[in-house]
Design a protein around this motif. Sequence first.
Motif, PDB file in Angstrom:
ATOM      1  N   CYS A   1      61.290  40.991  71.747  1.00  0.00           N
ATOM      2  CA  CYS A   1      62.467  41.809  72.038  1.00  0.00           C
ATOM      3  C   CYS A   1      63.096  41.350  73.349  1.00  0.00           C
ATOM      4  O   CYS A   1      62.446  41.360  74.392  1.00  0.00           O
TER       5      CYS A   1
ATOM      6  N   GLU B   1      71.182  50.146  84.818  1.00  0.00           N
ATOM      7  CA  GLU B   1      70.792  49.824  83.444  1.00  0.00           C
ATOM      8  C   GLU B   1      71.953  49.139  82.745  1.00  0.00           C
ATOM      9  O   GLU B   1      73.102  49.181  83.196  1.00  0.00           O
TER      10      GLU B   1
ATOM     11  N   VAL C   1      65.449  56.206  79.807  1.00  0.00           N
ATOM     12  CA  VAL C   1      66.885  56.004  79.985  1.00  0.00           C
ATOM     13  C   VAL C   1      67.617  57.267  79.538  1.00  0.00           C
ATOM     14  O   VAL C   1      67.041  58.162  78.927  1.00  0.00           O
TER      15      VAL C   1
ATOM     16  N   LEU D   1      61.381  49.542  75.341  1.00  0.00           N
ATOM     17  CA  LEU D   1      61.767  50.214  76.586  1.00  0.00           C
ATOM     18  C   LEU D   1      60.520  50.443  77.434  1.00  0.00           C
ATOM     19  O   LEU D   1      59.493  50.889  76.916  1.00  0.00           O
ATOM     20  N   ASP D   2      60.635  50.166  78.722  1.00  0.00           N
ATOM     21  CA  ASP D   2      59.527  50.412  79.641  1.00  0.00           C
ATOM     22  C   ASP D   2      59.825  51.536  80.619  1.00  0.00           C
ATOM     23  O   ASP D   2      58.925  52.020  81.300  1.00  0.00           O
TER      24      ASP D   2
ATOM     25  N   PRO E   1      68.956  51.588  69.005  1.00  0.00           N
ATOM     26  CA  PRO E   1      67.757  52.359  69.258  1.00  0.00           C
ATOM     27  C   PRO E   1      67.825  53.762  68.741  1.00  0.00           C
ATOM     28  O   PRO E   1      66.901  54.280  68.235  1.00  0.00           O
TER      29      PRO E   1
ATOM     30  N   ARG F   1      66.522  45.607  75.888  1.00  0.00           N
ATOM     31  CA  ARG F   1      66.035  46.853  75.295  1.00  0.00           C
ATOM     32  C   ARG F   1      66.112  46.823  73.775  1.00  0.00           C
ATOM     33  O   ARG F   1      65.333  47.508  73.109  1.00  0.00           O
ATOM     34  N   TRP F   2      67.057  46.071  73.266  1.00  0.00           N
ATOM     35  CA  TRP F   2      67.276  46.051  71.812  1.00  0.00           C
ATOM     36  C   TRP F   2      67.688  44.649  71.399  1.00  0.00           C
ATOM     37  O   TRP F   2      68.482  44.006  72.071  1.00  0.00           O
TER      38      TRP F   2
ATOM     39  N   VAL G   1      57.498  56.507  77.249  1.00  0.00           N
ATOM     40  CA  VAL G   1      57.528  55.050  77.342  1.00  0.00           C
ATOM     41  C   VAL G   1      56.161  54.570  77.825  1.00  0.00           C
ATOM     42  O   VAL G   1      55.414  55.342  78.439  1.00  0.00           O
TER      43      VAL G   1
ATOM     44  N   VAL H   1      63.139  47.144  69.293  1.00  0.00           N
ATOM     45  CA  VAL H   1      63.468  47.962  70.458  1.00  0.00           C
ATOM     46  C   VAL H   1      62.254  47.997  71.376  1.00  0.00           C
ATOM     47  O   VAL H   1      61.136  48.234  70.915  1.00  0.00           O
TER      48      VAL H   1
ATOM     49  N   GLU I   1      57.078  43.522  71.671  1.00  0.00           N
ATOM     50  CA  GLU I   1      57.320  43.218  73.080  1.00  0.00           C
ATOM     51  C   GLU I   1      57.563  41.729  73.300  1.00  0.00           C
ATOM     52  O   GLU I   1      58.417  41.338  74.100  1.00  0.00           O
TER      53      GLU I   1
END
Length: 304
Positions: A13, A292, A34, A30-31, A304, A16-17, A85, A28, A10
């Motif tokens: 990063c 996004e 998607v 993500l919170d 990802p 997202r990637w 997530v 990667v 975290e």
Amino acid sequence: MLDRLGEAIERHCVGRWSETAVPRLSLVALDELVEPMEVTYEPMICFIADGAKRTAVGERSWITPPGEMALFTLDLPVTAAFEKVPYRAAIMRLDNQALSALQLELAEAGPQSPPPAAAAVTAPMAPELVDAVARWVRLLDSPEDIGPLAPRVETEILYRLLRSGLGPVLRHWSLADSAAARIRTTARWIRDHYAEPLGIDEIAEVARMSPATLHRHFKAATGMSPLRFQKHLRLQHARRRLFAGDVTAAQVAQEVGYVSATQFNREYRRAYGLPPGQDATQLRTRLAEAREVPLLHDGSGAKP
């Protein structure tokens, strides 16, 4: 221990990637959930610290939870859907030379028993492996340490992988003339020539196998025949082009190697549930609603 790995991912990063300054390491994070992503994975290992991801290849589908790792041994078109997530993962692109050199140092000639044929397999991560991957990621905290220490930590990770449940597959994957190596070479060749008219005899020559043997090994590894694998790549690339806009379905069909636009439309709809133009419009609408970043990547590497 997984918490420390997830925190390091975290911290470093971006978005997202992210590629990183550590060779062969991507991150990667993500919170929010998607849309499923169509991507082409290169040979790599995904270490999942938090969250869960569903991966679909052909007719196969599986979920990788936190504390497990997924090995992909081929250039493989997949659909990645995030089930839970926050999601945190570190990705190691495989270095065949480093893996082979380590096996020579360990005097390991190869697997003692036939490994699984599938191009994607999963296994739990031992605490020692999680610790090594976390230290690899935390090198980003001190960039001056990356040059001297990253290769050493990477070698430790490979060593622990060879001692893990993925060991037999990795040993077989790194053998220069194994069936796995031939299928890997063939899959990459098809990826590089996906828009060309290919026949099974031509592909079999690349694999240095008979057509029947190629079909058996290729389907065992990917869940698809070589020609279906090519079709999957064509449709995946076509969808990305249509999503980007400024092209018609007929133009894209020709770009990805279809002689008949009618056949392209039929196969596209069978794969994605809508005609090409409608599917692209729906994808753009979802993107705008979710605000996004683009949910389709170029397929050139381990995303990802």
